[in-house]
Motif scaffolding. Sequence first.
Motif, PDB file in Angstrom:
ATOM      1  N   UNK A  20       0.840  -0.947   0.497  1.00 36.18           N
ATOM      2  CA  UNK A  20      -0.001  -0.280   0.308  1.00 36.18           C
ATOM      3  C   UNK A  20       0.376   1.329  -0.544  1.00 36.18           C
ATOM      4  N   UNK A  21       1.854   1.311   0.751  1.00 38.28           N
ATOM      5  CA  UNK A  21       2.958   2.699   0.802  1.00 38.28           C
ATOM      6  C   UNK A  21       3.392   2.692  -0.482  1.00 38.28           C
ATOM      7  N   UNK A  22       3.809   1.165  -0.945  1.00 42.76           N
ATOM      8  CA  UNK A  22       4.457   1.335  -2.508  1.00 42.76           C
ATOM      9  C   UNK A  22       3.691   2.310  -3.386  1.00 42.76           C
ATOM     10  N   UNK A  23       2.099   1.826  -3.175  1.00 43.52           N
ATOM     11  CA  UNK A  23       1.268   2.470  -4.029  1.00 43.52           C
ATOM     12  C   UNK A  23       0.788   4.001  -3.908  1.00 43.52           C
ATOM     13  N   UNK A  24       0.990   4.475  -2.498  1.00 41.68           N
ATOM     14  CA  UNK A  24       0.768   5.918  -2.133  1.00 41.68           C
ATOM     15  C   UNK A  24       1.691   6.479  -2.606  1.00 41.68           C
ATOM     16  N   UNK A  95      14.845  18.147  -4.953  1.00 41.60           N
ATOM     17  CA  UNK A  95      15.338  17.439  -3.023  1.00 41.60           C
ATOM     18  C   UNK A  95      13.358  18.574  -2.719  1.00 41.60           C
ATOM     19  N   UNK A  96      12.565  19.637  -2.864  1.00 46.48           N
ATOM     20  CA  UNK A  96      11.148  18.895  -2.087  1.00 46.48           C
ATOM     21  C   UNK A  96      10.709  18.052  -2.502  1.00 46.48           C
ATOM     22  N   UNK A  97      10.593  17.499  -3.773  1.00 47.91           N
ATOM     23  CA  UNK A  97       9.813  15.610  -4.406  1.00 47.91           C
ATOM     24  C   UNK A  97      10.532  15.092  -2.927  1.00 47.91           C
ATOM     25  N   UNK A  98      11.566  14.280  -3.120  1.00 44.88           N
ATOM     26  CA  UNK A  98      12.334  13.528  -2.281  1.00 44.88           C
ATOM     27  C   UNK A  98      11.450  14.520  -1.012  1.00 44.88           C
ATOM     28  N   UNK A  99      11.783  15.458  -0.568  1.00 42.24           N
ATOM     29  CA  UNK A  99      11.306  15.662   0.941  1.00 42.24           C
ATOM     30  C   UNK A  99      10.342  15.826   1.120  1.00 42.24           C
ATOM     31  N   UNK A 100       8.960  15.738  -0.200  1.00 43.80           N
ATOM     32  CA  UNK A 100       7.498  14.728   0.077  1.00 43.80           C
ATOM     33  C   UNK A 100       7.301  13.735   0.220  1.00 43.80           C
ATOM     34  N   UNK A 101       7.809  12.643  -0.311  1.00 42.25           N
ATOM     35  CA  UNK A 101       7.845  11.258  -0.767  1.00 42.25           C
ATOM     36  C   UNK A 101       8.637  11.093   0.857  1.00 42.25           C
ATOM     37  N   UNK A 102       8.868  11.599   1.283  1.00 37.12           N
ATOM     38  CA  UNK A 102       9.907  11.270   2.529  1.00 37.12           C
ATOM     39  C   UNK A 102       8.666  11.335   3.538  1.00 37.12           C
ATOM     40  N   UNK A 103       7.739  12.021   3.496  1.00 39.41           N
ATOM     41  CA  UNK A 103       6.881  12.987   3.913  1.00 39.41           C
ATOM     42  C   UNK A 103       5.982  11.753   3.944  1.00 39.41           C
ATOM     43  N   UNK A 104       5.740  11.036   3.943  1.00 41.45           N
ATOM     44  CA  UNK A 104       4.671  10.440   3.192  1.00 41.45           C
ATOM     45  C   UNK A 104       4.807   8.953   3.489  1.00 41.45           C
TER      46      UNK A 104
END
Length: 113
Positions: A20-24, A95-104
């Motif tokens: 589920x995390x991978x799909x999100x 970097x902002x994209x990686x931060x957003x994915x890391x936040x998820x």
Amino acid sequence: MFSRNTVSFGRGTISKPTGALLIILLLALALSLQFFVGMARYDDYEYAQAAYNLANGVYRVSGFNLHHQARLTIVVPVAVSFRLFGVNEQSAEVWPLLCALGSIVLIFYLGKL
């Protein structure tokens, strides 16, 4: 050997929460790429300029834009991205994209506690 919390595919298995995390994450990445508008506000340009200066060795923390230049947690990773991928809007947004994915991922695992 399979439980209700795993899904089998090919030769491997994956737990349902991890799946589920991978799909999100894939959905978030697809939405980010679909609706990418580039640098849109004044701050984006100031951070990119500070990162560009750092990547080229002319970085100074002084002057009018001290607010933007002193945020090293933004400027340093974007400067590294500029060195790796070249200076363009896409590399400024890595970097902002990686931060957003890391936040998820962080919120997902905090929710499991």
